[in-house]
Design a protein around this motif. Structure first.
Motif, PDB file in Angstrom:
ATOM      1  N   THR A 124       8.684 -38.277  15.097  1.00  0.00           N
ATOM      2  CA  THR A 124       7.427 -38.228  15.841  1.00  0.00           C
ATOM      3  C   THR A 124       6.292 -37.619  15.031  1.00  0.00           C
ATOM      4  O   THR A 124       5.229 -37.308  15.570  1.00  0.00           O
ATOM      5  N   THR A 125       6.501 -37.453  13.730  1.00  0.00           N
ATOM      6  CA  THR A 125       5.467 -36.912  12.851  1.00  0.00           C
ATOM      7  C   THR A 125       4.640 -38.059  12.283  1.00  0.00           C
ATOM      8  O   THR A 125       5.178 -38.997  11.709  1.00  0.00           O
ATOM      9  N   VAL A 126       3.335 -37.967  12.467  1.00  0.00           N
ATOM     10  CA  VAL A 126       2.415 -38.997  11.983  1.00  0.00           C
ATOM     11  C   VAL A 126       1.623 -38.428  10.814  1.00  0.00           C
ATOM     12  O   VAL A 126       1.075 -37.332  10.895  1.00  0.00           O
ATOM     13  N   VAL A 127       1.572 -39.182   9.716  1.00  0.00           N
ATOM     14  CA  VAL A 127       0.791 -38.790   8.542  1.00  0.00           C
ATOM     15  C   VAL A 127      -0.114 -39.964   8.180  1.00  0.00           C
ATOM     16  O   VAL A 127       0.364 -41.091   8.034  1.00  0.00           O
ATOM     17  N   THR A 128      -1.400 -39.691   8.061  1.00  0.00           N
ATOM     18  CA  THR A 128      -2.323 -40.723   7.597  1.00  0.00           C
ATOM     19  C   THR A 128      -2.968 -40.259   6.307  1.00  0.00           C
ATOM     20  O   THR A 128      -3.117 -39.060   6.067  1.00  0.00           O
ATOM     21  N   ILE A 129      -3.344 -41.215   5.487  1.00  0.00           N
ATOM     22  CA  ILE A 129      -4.040 -40.916   4.234  1.00  0.00           C
ATOM     23  C   ILE A 129      -5.357 -41.686   4.258  1.00  0.00           C
ATOM     24  O   ILE A 129      -5.361 -42.907   4.340  1.00  0.00           O
ATOM     25  N   ASP A 130      -6.448 -40.943   4.220  1.00  0.00           N
ATOM     26  CA  ASP A 130      -7.777 -41.546   4.158  1.00  0.00           C
ATOM     27  C   ASP A 130      -8.286 -41.421   2.729  1.00  0.00           C
ATOM     28  O   ASP A 130      -8.325 -40.320   2.171  1.00  0.00           O
ATOM     29  N   MET A 179       4.057 -33.822  18.891  1.00  0.00           N
ATOM     30  CA  MET A 179       3.990 -34.799  17.830  1.00  0.00           C
ATOM     31  C   MET A 179       2.947 -34.326  16.808  1.00  0.00           C
ATOM     32  O   MET A 179       1.761 -34.362  17.080  1.00  0.00           O
ATOM     33  N   PRO A 180       3.375 -33.872  15.641  1.00  0.00           N
ATOM     34  CA  PRO A 180       2.420 -33.451  14.619  1.00  0.00           C
ATOM     35  C   PRO A 180       1.645 -34.654  14.076  1.00  0.00           C
ATOM     36  O   PRO A 180       2.185 -35.753  13.940  1.00  0.00           O
ATOM     37  N   TYR A 181       0.391 -34.409  13.780  1.00  0.00           N
ATOM     38  CA  TYR A 181      -0.467 -35.415  13.157  1.00  0.00           C
ATOM     39  C   TYR A 181      -1.144 -34.752  11.968  1.00  0.00           C
ATOM     40  O   TYR A 181      -1.816 -33.725  12.125  1.00  0.00           O
ATOM     41  N   VAL A 182      -0.955 -35.307  10.780  1.00  0.00           N
ATOM     42  CA  VAL A 182      -1.545 -34.762   9.563  1.00  0.00           C
ATOM     43  C   VAL A 182      -2.416 -35.840   8.940  1.00  0.00           C
ATOM     44  O   VAL A 182      -1.963 -36.969   8.729  1.00  0.00           O
ATOM     45  N   ASP A 183      -3.660 -35.496   8.644  1.00  0.00           N
ATOM     46  CA  ASP A 183      -4.594 -36.427   8.004  1.00  0.00           C
ATOM     47  C   ASP A 183      -4.890 -35.900   6.608  1.00  0.00           C
ATOM     48  O   ASP A 183      -5.479 -34.829   6.462  1.00  0.00           O
ATOM     49  N   ILE A 184      -4.473 -36.630   5.605  1.00  0.00           N
ATOM     50  CA  ILE A 184      -4.714 -36.254   4.211  1.00  0.00           C
ATOM     51  C   ILE A 184      -5.924 -37.043   3.723  1.00  0.00           C
ATOM     52  O   ILE A 184      -5.955 -38.266   3.850  1.00  0.00           O
TER      53      ILE A 184
END
Length: 76
Positions: A39-45, A1-6
């Motif tokens: 299943t790819t999670v992307v969050t933006i902070d 499950m990839p997790y990307v935090d922008i």
């Protein structure tokens, strides 16, 4: 499950722009690495500009110096 935090500075990115970032990153991971979008999670902070620094300077100072240098270069 990839997790990307922008991480971006808090300067008015719209909900539509954030939606486009999330969709674009998800698509990129699917196309390049074959990752499942489900299943790819992307969050933006969003970070306040006073909490963001570049080259040892607060980001607004860094931008002002770059803008002054660009203006000086354009005037030559």
């Amino acid at each position: 499950m990839p997790y990307v935090d922008i991480k971006i500075t808090r300067e008015g990115a719209s909900a539509a722009q954030k939606r486009e970032l999330i969709a674009g990153v998800t698509d990129l991971l699917q196309r390049i690495l074959g990752k499942n979008p489900a299943t790819t999670v992307v969050t933006i902070d969003e970070v306040d500009v006073e909490n963001w620094g570049i080259g040892g300077l607060p980001v607004l100072e860094h931008r002002a110096i770059r803008a002054a240098a660009a203006a000086k270069g354009a005037g030559q």
